[in-house]
Design a protein around this motif. Structure first.
Motif, PDB file in Angstrom:
ATOM      1  N   TYR A  43       0.831  -1.203   0.000  1.00 37.43           N
ATOM      2  CA  TYR A  43       0.000   0.000   0.000  1.00 37.43           C
ATOM      3  C   TYR A  43       0.872   1.262   0.000  1.00 37.43           C
ATOM      4  N   ASN A  44       1.859   1.306   0.882  1.00 39.99           N
ATOM      5  CA  ASN A  44       2.720   2.479   0.974  1.00 39.99           C
ATOM      6  C   ASN A  44       3.499   2.720  -0.320  1.00 39.99           C
ATOM      7  N   GLN A  45       3.864   1.639  -0.983  1.00 41.82           N
ATOM      8  CA  GLN A  45       4.691   1.756  -2.184  1.00 41.82           C
ATOM      9  C   GLN A  45       3.876   2.124  -3.429  1.00 41.82           C
ATOM     10  N   TYR A  46       2.619   1.685  -3.491  1.00 43.16           N
ATOM     11  CA  TYR A  46       1.886   1.834  -4.747  1.00 43.16           C
ATOM     12  C   TYR A  46       0.557   2.595  -4.643  1.00 43.16           C
ATOM     13  N   HIS A  47       0.201   3.064  -3.460  1.00 42.56           N
ATOM     14  CA  HIS A  47      -1.064   3.781  -3.319  1.00 42.56           C
ATOM     15  C   HIS A  47      -1.110   5.018  -4.211  1.00 42.56           C
ATOM     16  N   THR A  87       3.408  -7.178  -3.794  1.00 43.40           N
ATOM     17  CA  THR A  87       4.309  -6.087  -4.177  1.00 43.40           C
ATOM     18  C   THR A  87       4.935  -6.361  -5.536  1.00 43.40           C
ATOM     19  N   ARG A  88       5.351  -7.603  -5.765  1.00 44.92           N
ATOM     20  CA  ARG A  88       5.967  -7.960  -7.048  1.00 44.92           C
ATOM     21  C   ARG A  88       4.975  -7.783  -8.184  1.00 44.92           C
ATOM     22  N   LEU A  89       3.746  -8.246  -7.982  1.00 46.92           N
ATOM     23  CA  LEU A  89       2.732  -8.169  -9.022  1.00 46.92           C
ATOM     24  C   LEU A  89       2.358  -6.718  -9.335  1.00 46.92           C
ATOM     25  N   LEU A  90       2.200  -5.916  -8.290  1.00 46.07           N
ATOM     26  CA  LEU A  90       1.882  -4.505  -8.507  1.00 46.07           C
ATOM     27  C   LEU A  90       3.019  -3.786  -9.215  1.00 46.07           C
ATOM     28  N   GLY A  91       4.262  -4.202  -8.930  1.00 49.26           N
ATOM     29  CA  GLY A  91       5.410  -3.617  -9.622  1.00 49.26           C
ATOM     30  C   GLY A  91       5.355  -3.859 -11.117  1.00 49.26           C
ATOM     31  N   GLU A  92       4.941  -5.052 -11.506  1.00 47.75           N
ATOM     32  CA  GLU A  92       4.818  -5.363 -12.926  1.00 47.75           C
ATOM     33  C   GLU A  92       3.708  -4.561 -13.589  1.00 47.75           C
TER      34      GLU A  92
END
Length: 346
Positions: free
Chosen positions: A260-264, A338-343
Motif C-alpha cells: 500500500y505504501n509503495q503503490y497507493h 508487491t511484485r505483481l503490482l510492480g509489474e
C-alpha cells in the motif's frame, strides 16, 4: 379421467405428510461417567440443532428430531483438553438419516477416529467410513484413483454429494465437480445439498480469474456505508477478507502495508472486509497493524453477508481487481502482491 373421492385424497396426503415428517431417533450409550453432559449437534439446511444431553445410568441417552435428508452429527463436550480448540471439543462425528432408529455406542478412547463409536442403520455413515480409509493409502496417486473409483461407484449416494460439496468449498477440480454434479440422479436433485452445490458452483464461476467481482456495500468503522464500486474507480484494488483474531491474517498485514505504501500514489488501494464480531477488537487491530486503507464489516463473524454470499469460509482470502472490477489474481501471499503490482504499475 379417474376421479378419487375427496376423503381418499385427504387420507393419502395425510399419510404422505406423516411419512415425510417421521422423526429419526438416536439412542444408546457412551462409555463415560454418569451425568456427564454431551452436546449433540446435527445439520438442518444452512444451520443446525443442538440437543444438550445429560447421560443416564450406564451412560444411556436418547434424542430424536426431524431432518429431510441425511445429516452430519457432531457429539461434543465442554473443552478442557485442547487449548487450541475454539468452542466445544468434538469427540464423535457420524451421520443420521431421516426416519431411522439409530443405535449408538460411544467408546472411551476418542483418539481412534472412526473406530471410537458405532452407529447402526446409516448407509451414509458407512460410506463416510469407507471414504476416510482411502486417505491412508500410501501413494498419493493411488489415493486419487481410489477416490475417483469410489465417487463413480457411489454417484447415486448422498455421501458422494457431500464429497462434491466439500470439493467445491475447497476449490478442488471445479471442472470435474461440474461434470459429476450434472450426472447426479434425479432422486438427489431435490435435496438442499444438491441445490446448495449448484449455487456455490455458480458463485465460484463469478469469482474466478477474469470475472468481474460482485459489487457490495457494508458499514465502515464510522458506521457509514461504503460501496466497492465507489472505492475502486480508476484503481487497482485488493479486496481482503480478514479478522483481528486470525493469526495468519495478521501475519500478512505487514506485506499489505508495504504494498500500500509503495503503490497507493500510483493507483492502488485496499478494502478490508472483516469477519470480526467485536467492534473494539476490529478497530484496535486496524490501528495496531497500521492499516490506513478502507475497512468495512457487519460484525457477524463468518456470517458476514459478503463472505457468505461468496462462500468464503477460510481467511485470509483476497482478490486483486483491475480498474474495471475484473479479477486478475486471488489469494496473494507475502511479497507476491508487491511484485505483481510492480509489474502492473511501474
Amino acid at each position: 379421467m379417474i376421479r378419487f373421492p375427496l376423503i381418499i385424497l385427504v387420507s393419502l396426503l395425510a399419510h404422505a405428510l406423516t411419512k415425510a415428517q417421521e422423526p429419526f431417533t438416536l439412542k444408546g450409550t457412551i462409555d463415560t461417567t454418569e451425568n456427564a453432559i454431551y452436546y449433540f449437534y446435527y445439520e438442518v439446511g444452512d444451520s443446525g440443532i443442538t440437543d444438550t444431553v445429560r447421560l443416564k445410568k450406564g451412560g444411556a441417552f436418547e434424542i430424536s428430531g426431524y431432518i429431510e435428508e441425511p445429516s452430519r452429527l457432531f457429539v461434543s463436550i465442554e473443552d478442557k483438553y485442547n487449548p487450541r480448540v475454539v468452542g466445544d471439543f468434538i469427540v464423535y462425528q457420524g451421520w443420521l438419516e431421516p426416519g431411522k432408529e439409530h443405535i449408538f455406542k460411544g467408546f472411551r478412547d476418542w483418539q481412534k477416529g472412526w473406530d471410537n463409536f458405532e452407529i447402526s442403520d446409516s448407509k451414509t455413515d458407512s460410506l463416510s467410513r469407507e471414504w476416510s480409509k482411502l486417505s491412508v493409502l500410501e501413494d498419493k496417486e493411488e489415493i486419487t484413483r481410489a477416490q475417483s473409483r469410489f465417487i463413480e461407484e457411489h454417484l447415486g449416494s448422498y455421501y458422494v454429494l457431500q464429497v462434491l460439496y466439500g470439493k467445491l468449498r475447497n476449490d478442488e477440480d471445479l471442472t470435474r465437480v461440474r461434470d459429476l454434479l450434472s450426472r447426479i440422479p434425479a432422486h438427489l436433485q431435490s435435496t438442499f445439498k444438491y441445490k446448495k452445490s449448484l449455487d456455490m458452483l455458480a458463485v465460484k464461476d463469478n469469482i474466478s480469474i477474469g470475472s468481474v467481482f460482485p459489487d457490495f456495500e457494508q458499514a465502515d468503522t464510522s458506521s457509514n456505508m461504503q460501496r466497492l464500486s465507489d472505492i475502486r474507480k480508476n484503481k487497482f484494488i485488493l479486496v481482503d477478507f480478514w479478522a483481528s483474531w486470525c493469526g495468519p491474517c495478521r501475519a500478512e498485514n505487514p506485506h499489505l502495508v508495504k504494498a500500500y505504501n509503495q503503490y497507493h500514489e500510483k493507483g492502488f488501494d485496499i478494502i478490508g472486509v472483516s469477519l470480526d464480531k467485536d467492534r473494539d477488537e476490529w478497530i484496535q487491530a486496524i490501528h495496531d497493524d497500521k492499516q490506513v486503507w478502507h475497512h468495512v464489516s457487519d460484525l457477524k463473524g463468518f456470517d458476514n453477508e459478503v463472505a457468505k454470499s461468496l462462500y468464503i469460509r477460510s481467511i485470509p482470502s483476497n482478490f486483486l481487481l483491475d480498474p474495471t472490477g475484473k479479477i486478475i489474481a486471488r489469494d496473494i501471499r507475502g511479497e507476491e502482491l508487491t511484485r505483481l503490482l510492480g509489474e502492473i504499475l511501474n
